[in-house]
Design a protein around this motif. Structure first.
Motif, PDB file in Angstrom:
ATOM      1  N   VAL A 107      72.495  -5.856  37.155  1.00 33.70           N
ATOM      2  CA  VAL A 107      73.277  -5.608  38.369  1.00 33.70           C
ATOM      3  C   VAL A 107      72.833  -4.262  38.929  1.00 33.70           C
ATOM      4  O   VAL A 107      72.551  -3.334  38.169  1.00 33.70           O
ATOM      5  CB  VAL A 107      74.798  -5.567  38.067  1.00 33.70           C
ATOM      6  CG1 VAL A 107      75.603  -5.302  39.333  1.00 33.70           C
ATOM      7  CG2 VAL A 107      75.257  -6.863  37.412  1.00 33.70           C
ATOM      8  N   MET A 108      72.765  -4.167  40.242  1.00 30.69           N
ATOM      9  CA  MET A 108      72.408  -2.883  40.857  1.00 30.69           C
ATOM     10  C   MET A 108      73.080  -2.746  42.209  1.00 30.69           C
ATOM     11  O   MET A 108      73.464  -3.729  42.829  1.00 30.69           O
ATOM     12  CB  MET A 108      70.905  -2.750  41.000  1.00 30.69           C
ATOM     13  CG  MET A 108      70.281  -3.697  41.987  1.00 30.69           C
ATOM     14  SD  MET A 108      68.513  -3.434  42.100  1.00 30.69           S
ATOM     15  CE  MET A 108      67.980  -5.085  42.455  1.00 30.69           C
ATOM     16  N   ILE A 109      73.202  -1.499  42.634  1.00 31.79           N
ATOM     17  CA  ILE A 109      73.707  -1.182  43.965  1.00 31.79           C
ATOM     18  C   ILE A 109      72.632  -0.386  44.688  1.00 31.79           C
ATOM     19  O   ILE A 109      72.074   0.566  44.135  1.00 31.79           O
ATOM     20  CB  ILE A 109      75.011  -0.373  43.899  1.00 31.79           C
ATOM     21  CG1 ILE A 109      76.126  -1.232  43.287  1.00 31.79           C
ATOM     22  CG2 ILE A 109      75.411   0.127  45.281  1.00 31.79           C
ATOM     23  CD1 ILE A 109      77.440  -0.516  43.115  1.00 31.79           C
ATOM     24  N   VAL A 110      72.362  -0.801  45.923  1.00 33.06           N
ATOM     25  CA  VAL A 110      71.396  -0.108  46.770  1.00 33.06           C
ATOM     26  C   VAL A 110      72.106   0.261  48.066  1.00 33.06           C
ATOM     27  O   VAL A 110      72.672  -0.606  48.736  1.00 33.06           O
ATOM     28  CB  VAL A 110      70.162  -0.993  47.066  1.00 33.06           C
ATOM     29  CG1 VAL A 110      69.186  -0.272  47.977  1.00 33.06           C
ATOM     30  CG2 VAL A 110      69.482  -1.418  45.769  1.00 33.06           C
ATOM     31  N   VAL A 129      73.196  -1.371  36.312  1.00 35.78           N
ATOM     32  CA  VAL A 129      73.951  -1.779  35.133  1.00 35.78           C
ATOM     33  C   VAL A 129      73.079  -2.744  34.354  1.00 35.78           C
ATOM     34  O   VAL A 129      72.615  -3.750  34.899  1.00 35.78           O
ATOM     35  CB  VAL A 129      75.281  -2.461  35.506  1.00 35.78           C
ATOM     36  CG1 VAL A 129      75.991  -2.959  34.256  1.00 35.78           C
ATOM     37  CG2 VAL A 129      76.167  -1.521  36.302  1.00 35.78           C
ATOM     38  N   GLU A 130      72.850  -2.448  33.103  1.00 36.79           N
ATOM     39  CA  GLU A 130      72.103  -3.336  32.222  1.00 36.79           C
ATOM     40  C   GLU A 130      73.081  -3.840  31.164  1.00 36.79           C
ATOM     41  O   GLU A 130      73.646  -3.051  30.414  1.00 36.79           O
ATOM     42  CB  GLU A 130      70.936  -2.590  31.571  1.00 36.79           C
ATOM     43  CG  GLU A 130      69.949  -3.466  30.861  1.00 36.79           C
ATOM     44  CD  GLU A 130      69.175  -4.386  31.784  1.00 36.79           C
ATOM     45  OE1 GLU A 130      68.831  -5.498  31.315  1.00 36.79           O
ATOM     46  OE2 GLU A 130      68.919  -4.040  32.947  1.00 36.79           O
ATOM     47  N   VAL A 131      73.316  -5.138  31.146  1.00 44.32           N
ATOM     48  CA  VAL A 131      74.193  -5.742  30.150  1.00 44.32           C
ATOM     49  C   VAL A 131      73.352  -5.936  28.892  1.00 44.32           C
ATOM     50  O   VAL A 131      72.371  -6.679  28.915  1.00 44.32           O
ATOM     51  CB  VAL A 131      74.770  -7.087  30.636  1.00 44.32           C
ATOM     52  CG1 VAL A 131      75.651  -7.714  29.566  1.00 44.32           C
ATOM     53  CG2 VAL A 131      75.516  -6.904  31.946  1.00 44.32           C
ATOM     54  N   LEU A 132      73.720  -5.258  27.825  1.00 41.40           N
ATOM     55  CA  LEU A 132      72.922  -5.330  26.605  1.00 41.40           C
ATOM     56  C   LEU A 132      73.212  -6.612  25.840  1.00 41.40           C
ATOM     57  O   LEU A 132      74.348  -7.058  25.757  1.00 41.40           O
ATOM     58  CB  LEU A 132      73.203  -4.124  25.715  1.00 41.40           C
ATOM     59  CG  LEU A 132      72.840  -2.768  26.312  1.00 41.40           C
ATOM     60  CD1 LEU A 132      73.150  -1.664  25.308  1.00 41.40           C
ATOM     61  CD2 LEU A 132      71.389  -2.708  26.742  1.00 41.40           C
ATOM     62  N   SER A 133      72.156  -7.188  25.286  1.00 42.54           N
ATOM     63  CA  SER A 133      72.250  -8.370  24.444  1.00 42.54           C
ATOM     64  C   SER A 133      71.790  -7.985  23.049  1.00 42.54           C
ATOM     65  O   SER A 133      70.963  -7.091  22.891  1.00 42.54           O
ATOM     66  CB  SER A 133      71.347  -9.483  24.970  1.00 42.54           C
ATOM     67  OG  SER A 133      71.719  -9.845  26.273  1.00 42.54           O
ATOM     68  N   ARG A 134      72.289  -8.675  22.051  1.00 41.66           N
ATOM     69  CA  ARG A 134      71.868  -8.370  20.678  1.00 41.66           C
ATOM     70  C   ARG A 134      70.360  -8.438  20.530  1.00 41.66           C
ATOM     71  O   ARG A 134      69.757  -7.622  19.847  1.00 41.66           O
ATOM     72  CB  ARG A 134      72.525  -9.333  19.703  1.00 41.66           C
ATOM     73  CG  ARG A 134      73.957  -9.041  19.470  1.00 41.66           C
ATOM     74  CD  ARG A 134      74.522  -9.952  18.396  1.00 41.66           C
ATOM     75  NE  ARG A 134      75.944  -9.675  18.249  1.00 41.66           N
ATOM     76  CZ  ARG A 134      76.838 -10.563  17.936  1.00 41.66           C
ATOM     77  NH1 ARG A 134      76.483 -11.806  17.722  1.00 41.66           N
ATOM     78  NH2 ARG A 134      78.103 -10.225  17.823  1.00 41.66           N
ATOM     79  N   SER A 135      69.747  -9.412  21.170  1.00 37.34           N
ATOM     80  CA  SER A 135      68.316  -9.625  20.984  1.00 37.34           C
ATOM     81  C   SER A 135      67.451  -8.584  21.677  1.00 37.34           C
ATOM     82  O   SER A 135      66.304  -8.396  21.305  1.00 37.34           O
ATOM     83  CB  SER A 135      67.927 -11.023  21.469  1.00 37.34           C
ATOM     84  OG  SER A 135      68.178 -11.138  22.856  1.00 37.34           O
TER      85      SER A 135
END
Length: 145
Positions: A107-110, A129-135
């Motif tokens: 997700v980002m805002i510009v 915004v970076e949604v972290l994943s386990r992998s």
């Protein structure tokens, strides 16, 4: 800190990722925007400092979190009559304004519309915004940050 050894990418966190084979002519570490754009459209990769990183399809939980964040941002911007725009991946971001890094933040805002060039964002978005994943969390924290 990151290190490249042979055919793998290594991070101080101990994360190691095999480098993918691509139908482009440069050697690993020398890939550019031109190589990125030459890949088949169905290949999900990011280009970071001249190295390709495969991106698996996100889980429904990952997408749900990203969608919730995107909705919250869009609602806030609309309710405050803002001029910024929120986007969800996949949107290419030529982050370093060079031809060796293209990422797709979740997700980002510009706010600066002049950053939209040639179908992608040129330069850093105003918020990412970076949604972290386990992998991928160890790699994202090491490589992206």
């Amino acid at each position: 800190m990151t290190k490249k050894r042979g055919g793998t990418f290594e991070c101080e966190t101990g994360v190691s990722e095999a480098l993918a084979e691509y139908a482009v002519s440069r050697t690993e570490g020398d890939y550019t925007l031109e190589d990125y754009l030459a890949l088949p459209e169905d290949r999900r990769v990011e280009l970071i400092d001249g190295v390709f990183y495969d991106m698996a399809a996100p889980t429904y939980i990952h997408q749900g979190i990203g969608s919730w964040i995107l909705t919250a941002f869009n609602n806030y911007i609309a309710s405050h009559h803002g001029s910024c725009h929120a986007f969800a991946a996949p949107v290419d971001v030529q982050l370093d304004c060079d031809d060796r890094t293209v990422v797709q933040p979740d997700v980002m805002i510009v706010c600066d519309l002049t950053k939209f060039q040639n179908g992608r964002v040129f330069g850093a978005p105003d918020l990412v915004v970076e949604v972290l994943s386990r992998s991928t969390s160890a790699r994202d924290e090491c490589v992206i940050i």
